[in-house]
Scaffold this motif. Structure first.
Motif, short mmCIF file in Angstrom:
data_model
loop_
_atom_site.label_atom_id
_atom_site.label_comp_id
_atom_site.label_asym_id
_atom_site.label_seq_id
_atom_site.Cartn_x
_atom_site.Cartn_y
_atom_site.Cartn_z
N GLY A 7 23.01 32.27 -34.58
CA GLY A 7 21.84 32.24 -34.90
C GLY A 7 20.56 32.72 -33.92
O GLY A 7 19.54 32.69 -33.95
N LEU A 8 21.09 32.60 -32.74
CA LEU A 8 20.40 33.19 -31.49
C LEU A 8 20.05 34.72 -31.67
O LEU A 8 20.94 35.43 -32.15
N GLY A 9 18.92 35.09 -31.56
CA GLY A 9 18.40 36.34 -31.85
C GLY A 9 17.22 36.84 -31.12
O GLY A 9 16.33 36.10 -30.66
N ILE A 10 16.83 38.26 -31.28
CA ILE A 10 15.85 38.84 -30.76
C ILE A 10 15.40 39.96 -31.72
O ILE A 10 15.98 40.67 -32.22
N TRP A 64 10.40 38.74 -29.70
CA TRP A 64 10.52 37.60 -30.27
C TRP A 64 11.86 37.18 -30.32
O TRP A 64 12.73 37.66 -30.92
N ALA A 65 12.12 35.81 -29.82
CA ALA A 65 13.36 35.12 -29.81
C ALA A 65 13.37 33.93 -30.72
O ALA A 65 12.39 33.02 -30.90
N TYR A 66 14.60 33.79 -31.33
CA TYR A 66 14.59 32.56 -32.25
C TYR A 66 15.27 31.44 -31.27
O TYR A 66 16.31 31.55 -30.73
N VAL A 67 14.52 30.41 -31.25
CA VAL A 67 15.23 29.18 -30.39
C VAL A 67 15.69 28.12 -31.45
O VAL A 67 14.87 27.58 -32.38
N LYS A 68 16.99 27.89 -31.48
CA LYS A 68 17.35 27.16 -32.24
C LYS A 68 17.15 25.65 -32.12
O LYS A 68 17.22 24.87 -33.35
N SER A 69 16.88 25.04 -31.08
CA SER A 69 16.42 23.83 -30.85
C SER A 69 15.33 23.14 -31.68
O SER A 69 14.96 22.29 -31.97
N VAL A 70 14.34 24.27 -31.57
CA VAL A 70 13.00 23.87 -32.55
C VAL A 70 13.12 24.67 -34.00
O VAL A 70 11.92 24.46 -34.45
N ARG A 71 14.02 25.55 -34.07
CA ARG A 71 14.03 26.32 -35.35
C ARG A 71 12.60 27.25 -35.80
O ARG A 71 12.07 27.23 -36.70
N LEU A 103 14.67 38.05 -38.86
CA LEU A 103 15.37 37.47 -37.69
C LEU A 103 15.49 36.10 -38.23
O LEU A 103 16.45 35.23 -37.94
N GLU A 104 14.41 35.38 -38.82
CA GLU A 104 14.16 33.88 -38.89
C GLU A 104 15.37 33.51 -40.04
O GLU A 104 15.74 32.66 -39.92
N ALA A 105 15.27 34.45 -40.95
CA ALA A 105 16.32 34.20 -42.10
C ALA A 105 17.63 34.33 -41.75
O ALA A 105 18.43 33.56 -42.18
#
Length: 422
Positions: free
Chosen positions: A202-205, A219-226, A417-419
């Motif tokens: 799920g980590l991604g840019i 933009w990075a996806y941060v798993k801890s805060v979704r 990315l979010e999906a």
């Protein structure tokens, strides 16, 4: 006086005899021969395809051969045909491209090779060569597929493996259809996110690259805060996925050439490089690391070099010295880039004190895209930090595809990315 002249003449004759004997003893190596630490000094005066071995191998690669277990099997060189679409686009659009001698910024680019004729005496030759690479480093309109990332300790071996998926869409330099998508302000959009193992899934840019000196938006996806968070503009100099490779080092060089203060074209030469790597790079069903990753040395210490089945061939390259901005972790790089088409094979990295600190190799092979057009993509990359004794390897998997049919601009967005992360 006569005796002195005779002695000098005799010395010259003796030296000439030694050189003649050396030339007579030099051999022409053949495909399949292997250069390694055990024979380098014996074969360095020999030739391959008419080039002396010592001239095909840079002094830094010699260090890897002698001290870090690099083995170089030779293969016959093979020309890589430039797609007809790129040739036609170059003829059609190259005349519109300009480079500002002060800012080093390029304007007017649409498609094809922006600077097809490089003059070694041109003070902007280095920047022109790198812009050929920047705009056309990967043939095709799009590329997507999985990569395996390997994190290697030279003394302990493989530390961990990860799987990532990438999707890039060229907004300029497209081979077919309209050469430019959108309003012309973007060069490329790209997604990169982790697939395995579970703790990083799920980590991604998501990256947007502008056709200007403006830094990329990431933009990075941060798993801890979704949630997604925009990264700072300096992230292009950060380490990629926690490895010893920086973000601007992917595929040889991913930073915009104008971000660097100097780019000096040192000259033209031949080097040994991996330009045809048709092997299976990742075998998920393999029982051992050697079976899973057959082109990576996982069996012999030190562990950071390619496996001995990776073949090298002579390629004519530009040698380019690239100066780094003051805030960059390195002071300069030396890049070796093919003169026939924009592909970087080898990069030397020098630390702030000017010492050789790291080396990178990019290994590729011609493949046909989903539409049948030839594509050049990085099949295997290797980055070895000599000071830290750590390596990073990325391996292209079997699902990778250029110019996949049906791809649209909507397939590469922040929403995707979010999906994917969720």
């Amino acid at each position: 006086m006569k005796k002195s002249v005779i002695l000098r003449s005799s010395t010259l004759v003796a030296l000439a005899s030694v050189f003649a004997m050396s030339a007579a003893n030099a051999a022409e190596l053949k495909p399949g021969d292997v250069i390694d630490a055990s024979n380098f000094d014996q074969v360095k005066e020999d030739t391959f395809e008419g080039h002396k071995i010592k001239d095909l191998i840079t002094d830094k690669v010699e260090v890897l051969i002698k001290n870090y277990n690099l083995k170089i099997p030779l293969r016959a060189s093979e020309e890589i045909p430039v797609p007809q679409e790129d040739i036609e686009n170059t003829k059609k659009y190259a005349g519109e491209v300009k480079i500002d001698p002060e800012t080093k910024e390029v304007t007017g680019y649409k498609a094809g090779t922006p600077f097809p004729d490089i003059d070694v005496n041109d003070p902007l030759a280095g920047f022109k060569a790198l812009n050929n690479y920047y705009y056309q480093n990967t043939y095709g309109n799009s590329f997507d597929g999985s990569y395996t990332f390997l994190f290697v300790d030279s003394n302990r071996g493989l530390d961990r493996a990860q799987r990532w998926w990438t999707f890039s869409l060229k907004m300029k330099g497209r081979q077919t259809g309209e050469p430019v998508l959108g309003d012309g302000t973007l060069v490329k959009k790209q997604l990169l996110f982790a697939v395995e193992p579970f703790d990083i899934k799920g980590l991604g840019i998501f990256t947007v690259r502008y056709d200007s000196k403006r830094l990329e938006d990431n933009w990075a996806y941060v798993k801890s805060v979704r949630r997604t968070r925009q990264l700072s503009g300096s992230s292009w100099m950060d380490n990629m996925a926690g490895s010893v490779q920086l973000n601007d080092e992917y595929d040889g060089l991913s930073g915009r050439p104008s971000w660097y203060p100097t780019a000096k074209l040192i000259g033209k030469r031949h080097v040994l490089a991996v330009a045809h790597l048709p092997l299976t790079l990742v075998n998920p069903s393999g029982a051992t690391n050697a079976e899973k990753y057959p082109t990576v040395n996982t069996q012999e210490k030190p562990f950071s070099m390619p496996a001995k089945n990776v073949e090298w061939e002579p390629r004519e390259v530009w040698a380019i010295e690239l100066g780094m901005p003051g805030e960059h972790p390195y002071s300069k790089r030396i890049l070796y880039m093919d003169t026939k088409f924009p592909r970087i094979y080898n990069v030397e990295h020098y630390d702030k004190s000017g010492e050789f600190a790291k080396i990178s190799f990019v290994m590729t092979t011609p493949i046909k895209g989903d539409d049948g057009i030839l594509s050049m993509t990085p099949r295997q990359g290797l980055c070895f930090d000599i000071k830290r004794q750590e390596g990073f390897v990325y391996l292209q998997e079997a699902d990778a595809m250029a110019n996949r049919r049906g791809v649209t601009e909507n397939d590469v967005t922040l929403g995707k990315l979010e999906a994917a992360a969720k």
